[in-house]
Design a protein around this motif. Sequence first.
Motif, short mmCIF file in Angstrom:
data_model
loop_
_atom_site.label_atom_id
_atom_site.label_comp_id
_atom_site.label_asym_id
_atom_site.label_seq_id
_atom_site.Cartn_x
_atom_site.Cartn_y
_atom_site.Cartn_z
N VAL A 54 -16.30 6.79 7.89
CA VAL A 54 -14.80 6.79 8.17
C VAL A 54 -13.99 6.18 6.98
O VAL A 54 -13.05 6.87 6.86
N ASP A 57 -14.06 8.67 4.14
CA ASP A 57 -13.12 10.11 4.46
C ASP A 57 -11.56 9.64 4.30
O ASP A 57 -11.08 10.33 3.64
N CYS A 58 -11.16 8.48 4.54
CA CYS A 58 -10.10 7.74 4.15
C CYS A 58 -9.55 7.70 2.96
O CYS A 58 -8.58 8.07 2.46
N THR A 61 -9.22 11.21 1.55
CA THR A 61 -7.66 11.65 1.56
C THR A 61 -6.83 10.89 0.54
O THR A 61 -6.03 11.36 0.17
N LEU A 163 -3.87 6.59 1.61
CA LEU A 163 -5.07 5.87 2.29
C LEU A 163 -4.51 5.21 3.63
O LEU A 163 -5.18 5.02 4.71
N ALA A 166 -3.94 7.57 6.38
CA ALA A 166 -5.32 8.00 6.91
C ALA A 166 -6.04 6.93 7.54
O ALA A 166 -6.70 7.04 8.61
N LEU A 167 -6.12 5.43 7.34
CA LEU A 167 -6.59 4.58 8.13
C LEU A 167 -6.00 4.41 9.40
O LEU A 167 -6.72 4.32 10.60
N HIS A 168 -4.65 4.39 9.59
CA HIS A 168 -4.03 4.26 10.88
C HIS A 168 -4.25 5.35 11.81
O HIS A 168 -4.49 5.28 12.80
N ASN A 169 -4.35 6.84 11.00
CA ASN A 169 -4.72 7.84 11.75
C ASN A 169 -6.19 7.75 12.39
O ASN A 169 -6.27 8.51 13.55
N ALA A 170 -7.06 6.95 11.79
CA ALA A 170 -8.39 6.80 12.19
C ALA A 170 -8.43 5.61 13.20
O ALA A 170 -9.65 5.43 13.71
N CYS A 174 -4.69 -2.37 8.98
CA CYS A 174 -5.13 -2.80 7.58
C CYS A 174 -3.97 -4.08 7.12
O CYS A 174 -2.77 -3.88 7.83
#
Length: 233
Positions: A54, A57-58, A61, A163, A166-170, A174
């Motif tokens: 995960v 992948d972030c 992105t 980034l 992307a982390l929030h979408n996952a 953070c």
Amino acid sequence: MYFSDKVEYEALPLPDRRDLTDEEMAAASRDFLALMRKRHSVRDFDSRPVPESVIADCIRTAGSAPSGANHQPWFFAAISDPALKARIRDAAEAEEEKFYAGGAGEEWLKALEPIGTGVSKPHLTIAPWLIVIFAQRYGMTRDGKRYKNYYVPESVGIATGFLIAALHNAGLSCLTHTPNPMGFLNEACARPDHEKPVMILAVGHPAENATVPAVAKIKKPLEEIMAVFRAET
């Protein structure tokens, strides 16, 4: 990216195209706004592990962000090793001691009061991942030759925004952390001197009792961050 040999310009047909109607665009923009409004910086993390795939992948992105001359002047050190996280926390807290002891200045410390920050940074060891973001002042070819990077702060800032989104979408939270100075991160992450550490992101799931500062929910209204210059009709 940088090529040692001359590479001629070649135009490719746009490989990925999203053709949306006005209604679809409006719906997509509203949906993304709703998603990003649920993003909160937290200091209280759960120790629940996050799969490395995960995080990778972030970061992929982030690596897709636009950059000056497409040189991609960034590097991301993803850290889950507890000993290294503890080492980084110790060094960061040592800098924070100086910061809160007067190094920051009265105005800065006053500005931070509503945020509730302090010297102790437990999130740096509790969060399952730390991502240290480096800006490459210049690049190096594989054969050791130096080349110039362009618009480095702007490029790295855009990639960092990718980034965080992307982390929030996952489904992850953070926290941005910028101890000053941050030179200790080069040695900790085995990065060369021409890479400047610009930020630590603590990444993971929020703790059950996680809180956010009330003031963090206050955002500037649209009229304070946007001006529209319309075409004449």
